[in-house]
Structures are given as C-alpha cells and as structure tokens.
Design a protein around this motif. Sequence first.
Motif, PDB file in Angstrom:
ATOM      1  N   THR A 134       0.862  -1.175   0.000  1.00  0.00           N
ATOM      2  CA  THR A 134       0.000   0.000   0.000  1.00  0.00           C
ATOM      3  C   THR A 134       0.900   1.226   0.000  1.00  0.00           C
ATOM      4  OG1 THR A 134      -1.666  -1.195   1.266  1.00  0.00           O
ATOM      5  CG2 THR A 134      -1.861   1.198   1.197  1.00  0.00           C
ATOM      6  N   ARG A 169       1.672  -6.393  -6.113  1.00  0.00           N
ATOM      7  CA  ARG A 169       0.435  -5.603  -6.271  1.00  0.00           C
ATOM      8  C   ARG A 169       0.603  -4.301  -5.500  1.00  0.00           C
ATOM      9  NH1 ARG A 169      -4.206 -10.160  -5.293  1.00  0.00           N
ATOM     10  NH2 ARG A 169      -3.007 -11.869  -6.169  1.00  0.00           N
ATOM     11  N   ARG A 171      -1.106  -0.760  -4.327  1.00  0.00           N
ATOM     12  CA  ARG A 171      -2.348  -0.015  -4.103  1.00  0.00           C
ATOM     13  C   ARG A 171      -1.975   1.336  -3.512  1.00  0.00           C
ATOM     14  NH1 ARG A 171      -5.433  -4.488  -0.680  1.00  0.00           N
ATOM     15  NH2 ARG A 171      -3.847  -5.897  -1.350  1.00  0.00           N
TER      16      ARG A 171
END
Length: 185
Positions: A134, A169, A171
């Motif tokens: 994140t 990933r 975000r």
Amino acid sequence: MRRGVIALDRIVGIVVSLALIAAGAIALSWWHEGARHQLTLPDRTDATWWPWATGGAGVLAVLLGLWWLTAHLPRRVNGRFNLSGDHQDGRLFADAHAAVAAAATDLSSLPEIRDASGRVVADRGELVADLQCTLEPGAELEKVHAAVTKAATDLHAVLGLPRLRHRVRLRVARNDRTTAPPRVI
C-alpha cells in the motif's frame, strides 16, 4: 481473481459436484432395480442394456463429481523447500514464507510504502511469491519500482528456487498519513 469470484466458483463447484454425485447414486440405485418399479417409463427400460447403461452413467457421474470437487479444492503451498548442495550433517531447507514476509517487512520500512505483506501461493501450476504493498498517495514511483525490483531480486537470490515467480500488487492509500490533520479527542 477476486475473492468473490473465487468464492462463487467454489460454491458452484460444490453444488455441481454434489448434483453429479446424487445423479450417479440415483443411476446406481436404478441399476440395482431400486427405483425401476416405482416409475413408469417407456419400454426401453426393460431392455437388457438399460441397467448397464444407467450403471455406467452413474459411475461416470460419481467419478466426474469427485474429480470436480478435488479440482476446486484450495491449494496449500508448503513453505519449506530443499536447498541444493552437499551438506554432510543433514539436509538444508529454505522457508519461503519467512523470506517473503521479510521482503515485505523490508519494503514497508520505506517512507513511500505504508504497508506491505506477502505470501507464497500456487497459481495456475506456478509457485508465486505474492507481495502486496500500500503506497502513500504522494509516493515517488521510481523509488517504489527500484525498491520492489531489489526486493524481488533479493528474494530470488535468497530462496534459490528457479521455478519461483513473483507478483507485486501496488495499491494507493486513500489519504496521506503524513499530511493528515491531527485528530482532536
């Protein structure tokens, strides 16, 4: 895939496999003449091949249902892998889960990355180190790219598994933690 799609796939898989197993059980009971006398069907059911056809269809349906169930079971990955090399006192193991968790902890120490986690999964027949980060809304993507690339390279070097793939990933957080106004209690 998203969790909702995976959950729907598993639910449909269970329902279809249970329906196939039930259909197979009914066909097998038909083969053993349990239901033949209770239903009135055309004269084909009196043919000599009919019990064998329903029995075969029943066995096929049960096997197909069992295959469907086992194909949709979640795959767990053992995080311990043998390391190559000669060691006279025993075998050497690498704990992939710990290495991926350490890589995630290392990534989360950067000011651009608010939080990071990781795990090792089996995805479409491949062993994948899955890192999820994140980012702060104001993060510099060049720094994040360099850090993630270094973490993936270090992870491959530490584990030494040639078949290991990685997926990162990214975000973006909804609010910037560093510029958020102080809360008054």
